[in-house]
Design an enzyme around this catalytic site. Structure first.
Site, PDB file in Angstrom:
ATOM      1  N   THR A 174       0.839  -1.203   0.000  1.00  0.00           N
ATOM      2  CA  THR A 174       0.000   0.000   0.000  1.00  0.00           C
ATOM      3  C   THR A 174       0.869   1.245   0.000  1.00  0.00           C
ATOM      4  OG1 THR A 174      -1.827  -1.080   1.096  1.00  0.00           O
ATOM      5  CG2 THR A 174      -1.612   1.268   1.501  1.00  0.00           C
ATOM      6  N   ARG A 202     -13.886  -8.409   0.422  1.00  0.00           N
ATOM      7  CA  ARG A 202     -13.103  -7.951   1.591  1.00  0.00           C
ATOM      8  C   ARG A 202     -12.607  -6.503   1.414  1.00  0.00           C
ATOM      9  NH1 ARG A 202      -7.675  -5.888   2.509  1.00  0.00           N
ATOM     10  NH2 ARG A 202      -7.081  -6.444   4.616  1.00  0.00           N
ATOM     11  N   GLY A 204     -10.107  -3.592   3.215  1.00  0.00           N
ATOM     12  CA  GLY A 204      -9.066  -3.378   4.220  1.00  0.00           C
ATOM     13  C   GLY A 204      -9.200  -2.025   4.892  1.00  0.00           C
ATOM     14  N   ASP A 205      -8.124  -1.593   5.524  1.00  0.00           N
ATOM     15  CA  ASP A 205      -8.138  -0.329   6.275  1.00  0.00           C
ATOM     16  C   ASP A 205      -7.896   0.893   5.391  1.00  0.00           C
ATOM     17  OD1 ASP A 205      -5.518  -1.431   5.867  1.00  0.00           O
ATOM     18  OD2 ASP A 205      -4.739   0.185   7.124  1.00  0.00           O
ATOM     19  N   GLY A 228      -4.694  -5.071   7.332  1.00  0.00           N
ATOM     20  CA  GLY A 228      -5.763  -4.097   7.492  1.00  0.00           C
ATOM     21  C   GLY A 228      -6.763  -4.393   8.592  1.00  0.00           C
TER      22      GLY A 228
HETATM   23  N1  ASP Z   1      -3.428  -2.333   4.541  1.00  0.00           N
HETATM   24  C1  ASP Z   1      -3.743  -2.956   3.283  1.00  0.00           C
HETATM   25  C2  ASP Z   1      -4.971  -3.808   3.437  1.00  0.00           C
HETATM   26  O1  ASP Z   1      -5.126  -4.471   4.443  1.00  0.00           O
HETATM   27  C3  ASP Z   1      -2.625  -3.790   2.748  1.00  0.00           C
HETATM   28  C4  ASP Z   1      -1.302  -3.091   2.620  1.00  0.00           C
HETATM   29  O2  ASP Z   1      -0.933  -2.281   3.477  1.00  0.00           O
HETATM   30  O3  ASP Z   1      -0.601  -3.360   1.634  1.00  0.00           O
HETATM   31  O4  ASP Z   1      -5.767  -3.846   2.522  1.00  0.00           O
END
Ligand code: ASP
Length: 308
Positions: A174, A202, A204-205, A228
């Site tokens: 990310t 799904r 994520g954060d 996440g």
């Molecule tokens: N935080 C991201 C997620 O969970 C993944 C990442 O940081 O690459 O979707």
């Protein structure tokens, strides 16, 4: 705050990047991408531009670079498509915008910003986000624009070895940027493909305001990367901001505290934080984090491994 101070901090994901684990190309390519992102964002801040424009410009560079899991080079879902998440927040107004599961917008960070500036909403998803993007006249691409052979290989490896979503080699990719501009305003932007092999829609954060992204001029701007689900459960980005605002902690103390708590729950990842006084910090509990910082003092720092 004295005038003309500005700071930009960026990340391209945290994870198992210990020394010797990356190829020479991966190491050099990621550093070049981080450097270009810093240049794009700091050019705006140096000429007195605003933090929001700077973080968007910095993140666009990383979205366009296939080394990172955002925009081109995003990871694949279990079904073999790219579903993109992004968010932005303006610390001056606390306006925010986010999208999840977008599939056709070349730069998802611009779509998140359009949600913030041109819709009455904070978060749009999937087909609706794509339709809004077209209505806004944002640049559209065919979905295969985002696909790269390396991400396909990672999906195949995950399926062949029945690995968990928590990514091949624990490499989160990310991207994010946080900045304080010469007027003392902070802003944050985060953009992601999510996790390799994600299923069932799904989320994520990264697109969740308060989890993977937050900005408040009274405290700081935060962008996160990592597993996440843990960042959502702890409301990591807001928690760091709240600790600074209500406990008077500085960026480093607040970020280290929350990342430590994340680790106690079994979560891995990291954050970047900038405060209106120009201070900034990185905090992560993984071996490495792609990261960089540029400041009005002339600092230009790019790093990958934990010991840099
Ligand atoms: N935080 C991201 C997620 O969970 C993944 C990442 O940081 O690459 O979707």
């Amino acid at each position: 705050m004295p005038e003309h101070i500005w700071t930009l901090a960026i990340h391209g994901g945290a994870g198992g990047m210990a020394r010797g684990k990356l190829s020479v190309e991966q190491d050099a390519g990621a550093r070049a991408g981080l450097t270009q992102s810093l240049e794009a964002g700091s050019a705006i801040l140096a000429r007195g531009g605003n933090a929001l424009d700077a973080v968007a410009a910095a993140v666009m560079e990383l979205e366009d670079d296939p080394h990172f899991n955002a925009g081109r080079g995003a990871v694949f879902t279990y079904k073999g498509i790219n579903e993109l998440d992004a968010s932005v927040m303006d610390g001056k107004t606390r306006d925010a915008g986010a999208v999840t599961g977008a599939r056709y917008t070349k730069n998802p960070v611009l779509l998140a910003r359009a949600v913030m500036e041109h819709s009455p909403h904070v978060m749009l998803s999937r087909d609706g986000a794509d339709a809004f993007s077209r209505e806004q006249g944002l640049e559209q691409v065919e979905p295969n624009y985002f696909a790269t052979p390396e991400r396909w290989r990672q999906l195949e490896e995950l399926k062949a070895n029945k690995l968990d979503y928590y990514d091949i080699d624990m490499k989160y990719g990310t991207v994010g940027a946080v900045a304080v501009d010469q007027h003392g305003n902070v802003a944050a932007a985060t953009s992601s493909g999510g996790l390799t092999g994600k299923r069932w829609g799904r989320i994520g954060d990264s697109p969740i305001i308060g989890a993977g992204n937050y900005a408040d001029n009274r405290a700081c701007a935060v962008s996160a990367t990592g597993a996440g689900e843990f960042f959502i459960r702890l409301g990591v980005a807001h928690e760091i901001s709240a600790r600074m605002r209500m406990l008077g902690e500085d960026a480093k103390l607040a970020a280290d505290h929350v990342i430590n708590e994340l680790g106690q729950l079994g979560g891995t990842g990291g954050v970047i934080v900038t405060a209106p006084d120009g201070t900034s910090t990185f905090s992560f509990n993984t071996p490495g984090m792609y990261r960089g910082r540029a400041t009005s003092d002339g600092e230009k720092y790019v790093a990958i491994y934990g010991d840099e």
